[in-house]
Design a protein around this motif. Structure first.
Motif, PDB file in Angstrom:
ATOM      1  N   LYS A   1    -107.290  29.044  59.266  1.00 13.56           N
ATOM      2  CA  LYS A   1    -106.367  29.148  58.137  1.00 13.56           C
ATOM      3  C   LYS A   1    -106.507  27.948  57.197  1.00 13.56           C
ATOM      4  CE  LYS A   1    -102.792  32.072  60.210  1.00 13.56           C
ATOM      5  NZ  LYS A   1    -101.353  32.166  60.586  1.00 13.56           N
ATOM      6  N   ALA A   2    -106.674  26.763  57.770  1.00 17.37           N
ATOM      7  CA  ALA A   2    -106.844  25.565  56.948  1.00 17.37           C
ATOM      8  C   ALA A   2    -108.151  25.633  56.165  1.00 17.37           C
ATOM      9  CB  ALA A   2    -106.806  24.310  57.828  1.00 17.37           C
TER      10      ALA A   2
ATOM     11  N   GLY B   1    -102.455  21.666  59.813  1.00 21.15           N
ATOM     12  CA  GLY B   1    -103.093  22.614  58.903  1.00 21.15           C
ATOM     13  C   GLY B   1    -103.140  22.166  57.459  1.00 21.15           C
ATOM     14  N   GLY B   2    -102.851  20.893  57.210  1.00 22.71           N
ATOM     15  CA  GLY B   2    -102.810  20.379  55.849  1.00 22.71           C
ATOM     16  C   GLY B   2    -104.180  20.133  55.255  1.00 22.71           C
ATOM     17  N   VAL B   3    -104.185  19.987  53.928  1.00 23.24           N
ATOM     18  CA  VAL B   3    -105.394  19.640  53.178  1.00 23.24           C
ATOM     19  C   VAL B   3    -105.195  18.244  52.605  1.00 23.24           C
ATOM     20  CG1 VAL B   3    -106.968  20.262  51.312  1.00 23.24           C
ATOM     21  CG2 VAL B   3    -105.759  22.058  52.554  1.00 23.24           C
TER      22      VAL B   3
ATOM     23  N   VAL C   1    -109.920  19.119  55.994  1.00 24.14           N
ATOM     24  CA  VAL C   1    -109.039  19.910  56.846  1.00 24.14           C
ATOM     25  C   VAL C   1    -109.642  19.888  58.244  1.00 24.14           C
ATOM     26  CG1 VAL C   1    -108.347  21.445  54.952  1.00 24.14           C
ATOM     27  CG2 VAL C   1    -110.192  22.161  56.490  1.00 24.14           C
ATOM     28  N   ASP C   2    -108.839  20.277  59.211  1.00 23.92           N
ATOM     29  CA  ASP C   2    -109.345  20.475  60.563  1.00 23.92           C
ATOM     30  C   ASP C   2    -110.369  21.601  60.502  1.00 23.92           C
ATOM     31  OD1 ASP C   2    -109.818  21.267  63.178  1.00 23.92           O
ATOM     32  OD2 ASP C   2    -107.703  21.376  63.737  1.00 23.92           O
ATOM     33  N   ALA C   3    -111.618  21.281  60.752  1.00 23.24           N
ATOM     34  CA  ALA C   3    -112.701  22.253  60.580  1.00 23.24           C
ATOM     35  C   ALA C   3    -112.671  23.375  61.597  1.00 23.24           C
ATOM     36  CB  ALA C   3    -114.053  21.551  60.628  1.00 23.24           C
TER      37      ALA C   3
ATOM     38  N   ALA D   1    -103.779  12.010  60.224  1.00 26.36           N
ATOM     39  CA  ALA D   1    -104.330  12.972  61.180  1.00 26.36           C
ATOM     40  C   ALA D   1    -103.295  14.020  61.562  1.00 26.36           C
ATOM     41  CB  ALA D   1    -104.844  12.251  62.423  1.00 26.36           C
ATOM     42  N   ALA D   2    -102.016  13.625  61.594  1.00 23.34           N
ATOM     43  CA  ALA D   2    -100.954  14.580  61.916  1.00 23.34           C
ATOM     44  C   ALA D   2    -100.862  15.674  60.851  1.00 23.34           C
ATOM     45  CB  ALA D   2     -99.621  13.848  62.045  1.00 23.34           C
TER      46      ALA D   2
END
Length: 203
Positions: free
Chosen positions: A48-49, A27-29, A42-44, A21-22
């Protein structure tokens, strides 16, 4: 090259879920197992993600991307309304492979809705996917972990071979069931319209 993180699908380790989750919060995939195939997450709510996700996937911007949430409270964050027919379907089929299309809340980027103002949502039947969304604290994208037009992946090693260079993390949670994807049902229309036939039969 993506890091591979092994997580027990039957009893996901809380510290490992937090680690994954971190990556999402930064902003990771990532790739993670669901009750159908491996998905790309990704964080919806991170524009940018989301843009990076489309680039990695090779997805046409005309095609929307659904999300998973960890619980009903998170659903209320991402949709404008949960009509009675949806409530009945949720009670019957969630957690599980039924994606319901709602009016999207303002927090959802236009890219994910393909400009429709609608967002597909489900609570995943896979513990890892569900806990990831809970730990993230919001919606997690759930599009199959493959390049657009290629075959879906059911094991982490396939994801690594096909996409590993473009991902930050791959969660190895064992083999996903494969078969059909989730059923997608637009409940903003009356009667509801099946957008994609899948695991759940409707009506």
């Amino acid at each position: 090259m993506a890091l591979i993180l092994k997580i027990d699908p039957a009893n996901p380790e809380a510290d490992l879920i937090a680690q994954a989750a971190a990556v999402l919060k930064d902003g990771g995939v990532i790739a993670y197992p669901t009750e159908t195939f491996y998905g790309l997450g990704v964080d919806a709510t991170n524009v940018k993600a989301v843009e990076r996700l489309f680039s990695v996937k090779g997805r046409d911007f005309k095609n929307p991307i659904p999300v998973v949430v960890g619980n009903i409270a998170q659903l209320d964050q991402v949709v404008t309304d949960v009509p009675t027919p949806a409530q009945e379907l949720i009670a019957r089929h969630w957690p599980g492979p039924l994606t319901l299309v709602f009016g999207a809340a303002p927090v959802i980027p236009d890219r994910l809705t393909a400009g429709t103002g609608k967002i597909g949502v489900r609570i995943s039947g896979h513990a890892i996917a569900r806990l990831l969304a809970e730990q993230l604290g919001g919606p997690l994208t759930s599009t199959s972990a493959n390049r657009s037009g290629q075959k879906e992946c059911v094991i982490a090693q396939d994801v690594m071979e096909k996409m590993g260079d473009d991902l930050d993390l791959i969660i190895d949670g064992g083999a996903a069931p494969g078969g059909k994807g989730s059923t997608i049902l637009d409940i903003t229309q009356t009667p509801p319209v099946v957008l994609r036939a899948g695991v759940i039969d409707y009506p």
